[in-house]
Each structure stands twice: as C-alpha cells, then as structure tokens.
Write a protein that holds these residues in place. Sequence first.
Motif, PDB file in Angstrom:
ATOM      1  N   VAL A  61       0.912  -1.108  -0.104  1.00 27.70           N
ATOM      2  CA  VAL A  61      -0.182   0.094  -0.096  1.00 27.70           C
ATOM      3  C   VAL A  61       0.839   1.095  -0.054  1.00 27.70           C
ATOM      4  O   VAL A  61       0.706   2.198  -0.681  1.00 27.70           O
ATOM      5  CB  VAL A  61      -1.008   0.060   1.126  1.00 27.70           C
ATOM      6  N   ALA A  62       1.923   1.207   0.815  1.00 33.27           N
ATOM      7  CA  ALA A  62       2.836   2.313   0.878  1.00 33.27           C
ATOM      8  C   ALA A  62       3.430   2.615  -0.363  1.00 33.27           C
ATOM      9  O   ALA A  62       3.944   3.729  -0.827  1.00 33.27           O
ATOM     10  CB  ALA A  62       3.744   2.224   1.877  1.00 33.27           C
ATOM     11  N   MET A  63       3.909   1.659  -1.326  1.00 32.37           N
ATOM     12  CA  MET A  63       4.539   1.778  -2.379  1.00 32.37           C
ATOM     13  C   MET A  63       3.680   2.116  -3.488  1.00 32.37           C
ATOM     14  O   MET A  63       4.167   2.490  -4.669  1.00 32.37           O
ATOM     15  CB  MET A  63       5.313   0.319  -2.780  1.00 32.37           C
ATOM     16  N   GLY A  64       2.336   2.076  -3.465  1.00 37.46           N
ATOM     17  CA  GLY A  64       1.322   2.495  -4.192  1.00 37.46           C
ATOM     18  C   GLY A  64       1.783   3.737  -5.213  1.00 37.46           C
ATOM     19  O   GLY A  64       1.634   3.656  -6.514  1.00 37.46           O
ATOM     20  N   PRO A  65       2.113   4.958  -4.688  1.00 40.58           N
ATOM     21  CA  PRO A  65       2.460   6.200  -5.384  1.00 40.58           C
ATOM     22  C   PRO A  65       3.829   5.981  -5.877  1.00 40.58           C
ATOM     23  O   PRO A  65       4.326   7.046  -6.546  1.00 40.58           O
ATOM     24  CB  PRO A  65       1.991   7.271  -4.421  1.00 40.58           C
ATOM     25  N   ALA A  66       4.632   5.278  -5.403  1.00 37.18           N
ATOM     26  CA  ALA A  66       6.037   5.210  -5.813  1.00 37.18           C
ATOM     27  C   ALA A  66       6.452   5.428  -7.125  1.00 37.18           C
ATOM     28  O   ALA A  66       7.163   6.221  -7.730  1.00 37.18           O
ATOM     29  CB  ALA A  66       6.881   3.985  -5.040  1.00 37.18           C
ATOM     30  N   GLY A  67       5.739   4.714  -8.000  1.00 40.85           N
ATOM     31  CA  GLY A  67       6.044   4.787  -9.436  1.00 40.85           C
ATOM     32  C   GLY A  67       5.737   6.412 -10.131  1.00 40.85           C
ATOM     33  O   GLY A  67       6.400   6.660 -10.852  1.00 40.85           O
ATOM     34  N   LEU A  68       4.427   6.919  -9.689  1.00 42.50           N
ATOM     35  CA  LEU A  68       4.398   8.053 -10.150  1.00 42.50           C
ATOM     36  C   LEU A  68       5.153   9.014  -9.502  1.00 42.50           C
ATOM     37  O   LEU A  68       5.497  10.121 -10.459  1.00 42.50           O
ATOM     38  CB  LEU A  68       2.611   8.325  -9.685  1.00 42.50           C
ATOM     39  N   ILE A  69       5.533   8.886  -8.376  1.00 38.46           N
ATOM     40  CA  ILE A  69       6.476   9.932  -7.801  1.00 38.46           C
ATOM     41  C   ILE A  69       7.855   9.837  -8.647  1.00 38.46           C
ATOM     42  O   ILE A  69       8.424  11.064  -8.854  1.00 38.46           O
ATOM     43  CB  ILE A  69       6.555   9.881  -6.327  1.00 38.46           C
ATOM     44  N   ALA A  70       8.342   8.654  -8.765  1.00 37.86           N
ATOM     45  CA  ALA A  70       9.260   8.450  -9.483  1.00 37.86           C
ATOM     46  C   ALA A  70       9.437   9.048 -10.973  1.00 37.86           C
ATOM     47  O   ALA A  70      10.315   9.483 -11.425  1.00 37.86           O
ATOM     48  CB  ALA A  70       9.767   7.079  -9.533  1.00 37.86           C
ATOM     49  N   LEU A  71       8.300   8.825 -11.516  1.00 45.33           N
ATOM     50  CA  LEU A  71       7.883   9.382 -12.908  1.00 45.33           C
ATOM     51  C   LEU A  71       7.974  11.081 -12.746  1.00 45.33           C
ATOM     52  O   LEU A  71       8.732  11.479 -13.718  1.00 45.33           O
ATOM     53  CB  LEU A  71       6.583   8.852 -13.386  1.00 45.33           C
ATOM     54  N   LEU A  72       7.490  11.536 -11.935  1.00 49.94           N
ATOM     55  CA  LEU A  72       7.347  13.129 -11.669  1.00 49.94           C
ATOM     56  C   LEU A  72       8.973  13.402 -11.637  1.00 49.94           C
ATOM     57  O   LEU A  72       9.368  14.432 -12.141  1.00 49.94           O
ATOM     58  CB  LEU A  72       6.755  13.461 -10.697  1.00 49.94           C
ATOM     59  N   ALA A  73       9.746  12.861 -10.712  1.00 49.28           N
ATOM     60  CA  ALA A  73      10.929  13.250 -10.294  1.00 49.28           C
ATOM     61  C   ALA A  73      11.893  13.043 -11.660  1.00 49.28           C
ATOM     62  O   ALA A  73      12.747  13.918 -11.921  1.00 49.28           O
ATOM     63  CB  ALA A  73      11.475  12.216  -9.490  1.00 49.28           C
ATOM     64  N   GLY A  74      11.488  12.056 -12.465  1.00 49.18           N
ATOM     65  CA  GLY A  74      12.298  11.608 -13.669  1.00 49.18           C
ATOM     66  C   GLY A  74      12.195  12.663 -14.770  1.00 49.18           C
ATOM     67  O   GLY A  74      13.021  13.309 -15.485  1.00 49.18           O
TER      68      GLY A  74
END
Length: 479
Positions: free
Chosen positions: A366-379
Amino acid sequence: MHGLTALDLARIQFGFTVSFHILFPAITIGLACFLAFLEGRWLYTKDPAYRTLYQFWIKIFALNFGMGVVSGLVMAYEFGTNWSGFSQFAGSITGPLLTYEVLTAFFLEAGFLGVMLFGWNRVGPGLHFFATVMVALGTLISSTWILASNSWMHTPAGYVVVAGKVVPTDWLEVIFNPSFPYRLAHMVIAALLSTALFVAAASAWQLLHGRAVPAARKMLSMALWMVLVAAPLQAVVGDAHGLNTLAHQPAKIAAMEGHWNTAPSGDKGGFPLIVFGIPDMEREETRYAIEIPRLGSLILTHSLDGQIRGLKDFPKEDRPNATVVFFTFRAMVGLGVAMILFGLLGWILRRNGAVYRSRAFLRLAVAMGPAGLIALLAGWMTTEIGRQPWVVYGLMRTHDAVSAHQAGPVALSLALFVVVYFVCFGVGIRYMLKLASAGPAPDAHSHDAPSYGPGSVVPAAMAAASTPNAMAPHGRRES
C-alpha cells in the motif's frame, strides 16, 4: 509571487499543469495493457475471475482517461498563450508530430473506446477483445508521437534553420532522433511500473480489509510479477539513457552528478559517485558531499577511470539548476531501487507461500502505491529542468520562447489553475482511489456485462473523453 517575471510564472504554470497531466497518461497506458491482458486471459481460460477484474478496472480506466483528456487540453492552449515564440520557431516540427498523433492514436482510441466500454452485450467476445487491444495499442502509439516530439527538443535532428525558423529536412531523422528510443522505452516501462504498483496497492488494501479475497490475490500476483520484471529492466534502460544523455547533454549529467570540476587530462583516478550533498550554484561546489570513490566513473562510463566534464566547463548561462536536478535525480533512482527490492521481496514471500498472509508486506505494498508516479514526476523534472536554459537544446533558449506577457495576467491565470486543478482533479483522484479501495463486487462475474447504472463513472468519463488534446512542450498528452 512578488519578484517573479512573466517567464518564471509561465514556467511554473506549465510545470504545474503538466505535472498533474502526466500522471493520467501513465496510468492509462498501464491500465489499457492490463485490461487487454485480463480479457485475453478470460477468453483463453474462461476463468470468470479475469472478467470480474476487467469489469472492475475498466471503471477506473474510464475515469482516469477522462481526467487525462481534460488536463491535456489546457497544455494545447499554452502553446499559443504562453509559448508563442516556441510555436513560431519550432511549430513546423511539433505541429505535424502532434497531428500525426491525432490522426493515428486518437482516432484509433476514439474508434474502439465505445466498443470497449459498452460493447459487452452488443458485440461478440472476439471483437470486444480486439477493441480493447486497439485502445491499448492507441495509447502506445500516442506515447510514440509525443515522445518523438519531446525527444526532438532535447536532441534535435533532421532540420535546418531558415529565417529564424526550423524547417524539417528529413522526417525519419526528426522522429528517430538520437534520444527518442531511450525516452520512449523509459516512459512506457515507467507507465507499466506505476500501474503495477497502483494495482498492487489496491489489491493489498482489499486483502488487509478482507474484501474480494480471490480476485485481490489474483491481481496482486499479476502486479508483483510485473514489478519483478519491469523494475530491473527499467534500471537497464535508464543506464542506456544515461549514456545517451552524456553524449548529447553533458551539462545535464554534470548537474545530476553534482560535479563541478573536470579531472586533469591523463588522470587515472576516475570520479566519485556523490551519494548526498548540496550543490551550490553561487559557490560552484557541492557542499557536504558524501562520496564513493570511482563509482561515478563505473556507472556513467562503464570504466573505473572514465571522466565526465564538470559544470565549470560550461558557461554559467548554459548551466541547468544543479541544486534541483541533483535531488530529483536521486529521488527517481532511490525509488527505483526501492521498487527492485519490493519486487524481490514479493518473489521471496511468494516462494515461501506468505505473500498473501504477511500483513507487513501488504502494508508495504500500500505504501509503495504512489512510488511509481512520484518517480515518474522526479524523472520528468530531471529531464526537463536539466535541459535548461534551452527549450530546444542548443537552438532556442527558454527566455526566447515565452510570449510577450506582463507578469500580472500570468500570475492570475496560474492562481486560477491551482484552485481549479486541486478542486476538480482532487475530487476525481479521490473518487478513483475510493473505487480502487472498494474492490470488485463479489458477484460481478455472474453478470454478462458491467453495470453502468445511474451514477456510473463510465458515462461521465466518456463525455469528458469526446475531445482530443495535445501535449505541451515538455510533457506528454492523454488521448
């Protein structure tokens, strides 16, 4: 906003609008492919659980699709309102590329989306599956054209400049410019990873709360397999992309690494990897640096003795903001490492038969749910801020691309965008998360078609999806 110029405000406005928008195409690409897989598995195995999951996720897909269309429309207008200089200079390149995207991807999606959403009782299963695959293919084609346009701005090719305007001379070189293959692969994998983590978080939430246990287990399993495969693959693609960036945008690499000085010719010590530090643009140094000797050379040049140019080798007016790029790059890489470890942990627990029983792991999912989108924004921030001060790298500076506005009107429109975006898309995102957390209806597989009754999200999203949109200079668009 005191002290900010019209250029500053226009950049903030575009960064704000595209940061909202880019989240929706990423989930749309991933969910479209996921839905095609689910329906294909249902047709092959006749397992009603796959149809149950399809009917559940298509509602979230439709809502996300609608928000992507609406948010993307804004950026189409920003070409003319805020970035007319860019449009006049490079419109002969970006205009046709976006037109090709509409003529291919958007028409493909528009032609089959209605069948995909409402065709369960109206067409045969084979035709319905074909429509789902065509929508998924349309999202990938859309990404191809958008990334071709965006990549050309980073590594322009196939053009000449005539009377202060870009004129294309070779469309194959324009489209397949040097950075295009790496950016396309990086973006598509990021979309698949972001969606897999979103699906894993939704299924873990449902398992934690005892909802739709068989269906939740199935989609958690599929999501974890995708993370296990895609996260390491993204690291390999990212490495290749880094080598390409080093060849074409060395100042960006120097900013990402926080390196200011180039080692003397013949030096055999390599350069370190700066794990943490604070790049100081005024003092031209990275303060409080924590370094690992020679690892930077190994990662970036694949040699312990390799060298890169330091930021001091570039004129001050040609340097990107190293303070921002340094941290956004580390946020992306750090989350990428976390995704790889998360996928490996899921694989280990799967082998031990504990992946569905470990509440600690489910909470982690559950905690990792937004990780992909946050990484995408950071990239995305690393890529676009690292390109500065150029809007078309080496050809046109950002201050020459902005429209001749006063700061006041841009500030007012920015304030309105912030209010409207947080209200409208905040409500939409909250509703989408509510749908995802609720899980499939236990008896969904007993019906021949999804329930699109009063209040259903699908008709509302379809109404919003009736108009095409385009990307703005630094982002991607939802079609």
